[in-house]
Design a protein around this motif. Structure first.
Motif, mmCIF file in Angstrom:
data_model
loop_
_atom_site.group_PDB
_atom_site.id
_atom_site.type_symbol
_atom_site.label_atom_id
_atom_site.label_comp_id
_atom_site.label_asym_id
_atom_site.label_seq_id
_atom_site.Cartn_x
_atom_site.Cartn_y
_atom_site.Cartn_z
ATOM 1 N N ASP A 29 -88.500 34.054 -79.957
ATOM 2 C CA ASP A 29 -87.840 32.822 -80.374
ATOM 3 C C ASP A 29 -86.333 32.986 -80.477
ATOM 4 N N SER A 30 -85.885 34.224 -80.613
ATOM 5 C CA SER A 30 -84.446 34.480 -80.735
ATOM 6 C C SER A 30 -83.728 34.564 -79.390
ATOM 7 N N LYS A 31 -84.478 34.820 -78.313
ATOM 8 C CA LYS A 31 -83.842 35.091 -77.023
ATOM 9 C C LYS A 31 -82.934 33.980 -76.510
ATOM 10 N N PHE A 83 -83.377 33.335 -84.451
ATOM 11 C CA PHE A 83 -84.215 32.132 -84.440
ATOM 12 C C PHE A 83 -83.925 31.198 -85.608
ATOM 13 N N VAL A 84 -83.313 31.693 -86.693
ATOM 14 C CA VAL A 84 -82.980 30.816 -87.815
ATOM 15 C C VAL A 84 -81.617 30.143 -87.631
ATOM 16 N N LEU A 85 -80.821 30.598 -86.691
ATOM 17 C CA LEU A 85 -79.449 30.104 -86.569
ATOM 18 C C LEU A 85 -79.343 28.638 -86.158
ATOM 19 N N SER A 244 -89.788 28.022 -93.109
ATOM 20 C CA SER A 244 -88.792 27.307 -93.908
ATOM 21 C C SER A 244 -87.542 26.931 -93.132
ATOM 22 N N LEU A 245 -87.260 27.626 -92.007
ATOM 23 C CA LEU A 245 -85.983 27.413 -91.323
ATOM 24 C C LEU A 245 -86.107 27.252 -89.809
ATOM 25 N N THR A 246 -87.280 26.849 -89.338
ATOM 26 C CA THR A 246 -87.440 26.451 -87.941
ATOM 27 C C THR A 246 -88.256 25.165 -87.918
ATOM 28 N N ALA A 249 -87.841 22.637 -90.598
ATOM 29 C CA ALA A 249 -86.965 23.397 -91.508
ATOM 30 C C ALA A 249 -86.934 22.794 -92.913
ATOM 31 N N PRO A 250 -88.052 22.815 -93.645
ATOM 32 C CA PRO A 250 -88.108 22.134 -94.944
ATOM 33 C C PRO A 250 -87.148 22.684 -95.995
ATOM 34 N N LEU A 251 -86.655 23.907 -95.812
ATOM 35 C CA LEU A 251 -85.699 24.458 -96.770
ATOM 36 C C LEU A 251 -84.293 23.894 -96.560
#
Length: 273
Positions: A29-31, A83-85, A244-246, A249-251
């Motif tokens: 997912d980060s790629k 992936f969270v960015l 929480s962050l994809t 992203a409820p956070l």
């Protein structure tokens, strides 16, 4: 901190059946993220792991979320946490991701110094914004330890977000990790996090975490009126960032409202859709 037993500090590969699958998903997912966000890399030291990457954000708040990855101080890579960015980039004017050296080759003091140096370099890169460190697991510990090592950094921060942080190093020293980390008594005493920082802090954890993680989050949140403990539903240590962050992203709305000045209760639950 009233934690007496190392129960719960077990190898995640032994208690999370899909442990390897989550590691693979983090990497896959980060790629595409580096190209999508046009991330630029900068060195803050001479070691191959002393670098950070940054990109522009699409949000309106004068903040720059900064990812500090986990790996129990001795593993994993910043590149596999991109992936969270995309979600974090929606908060403010920029977004960043930092890499640091690892134990045991580098001692804890060096890891903390790396995070301090990266934060200071990012503050120079974004002089008109405040940083918002978001650390996972050992990365949450390092973010708070960096503030303890360099108090003046607090003036450059909008707050700190901890996700499943590992803060009690005495407990860590009595776990399976000690054979790799070889923590000294001096390191345990100097770098354990016993109270919340002087800046606003969110201490999030997965509802399905092993006992030490919610206990530490709730304990630290209780030490400051500007801190909040956040439980993320249906999440364990390896998927709490994804949950929480994809996607939805409820956070993210909680963080956005908190940064905008909304007062949060001492404890709250974030539910996935």
């Amino acid at each position: 901190m009233s934690l007496q037993k190392p129960d719960g500090w077990l190898k995640f590969s032994a208690i999370i059946p899909d442990f390897q699958l989550w590691l693979q998903r983090m990497a896959s997912d980060s790629k595409p993220v580096a190209n999508a966000l046009r991330l630029q890399r900068e060195a803050y030291g001479r070691d191959d792991r002393q670098w950070f990457e940054w990109g522009h954000g699409s949000g309106t708040l004068p903040v720059v979320p900064v990812m500090v990855h986990g790996g129990y101080w001795r593993a994993l890579h910043a590149a596999d946490h991109r992936f969270v960015l995309p979600a974090l980039s929606k908060l403010g004017v920029g977004v960043a991701n930092i890499e640091y050296r690892l134990m045991p080759e580098t001692r804890m003091e060096g890891l903390v110094a790396d995070v301090v140096d990266a934060f200071e370099a990012l503050s120079r890169r974004f002089p008109d914004a405040r940083l918002l460190p978001l650390g996972h697991s050992a990365g949450a510990h390092l973010a708070l330890a960096a503030l303890g090592a360099r108090r003046e950094l607090e003036t450059r921060l909008a707050g700190v977000v901890s996700v499943s942080g590992a803060f009690d190093l005495e407990l860590v020293s009595r776990s399976f990790l000690q054979t790799e980390l070889v923590l000294t008594g001096h390191e345990v005493e100097r770098f354990s996090i016993k109270t919340a920082p002087q800046v606003p802090a969110l201490f999030a954890f997965g509802s399905e975490e092993t006992t030490p993680f919610p206990m530490q989050a709730e304990h630290l949140a209780s030490t400051s009126a500007a801190a909040c403990a956040v439980s993320v539903s249906r999440s364990h240590h390896m998927n709490v960032l994804h949950n929480s962050l994809t996607g939805d992203a409820p956070l993210l709305p909680l963080i956005r409202n908190w940064l905008a000045g909304e007062t949060l209760p001492g404890s709250i639950e974030v539910r996935q859709p």
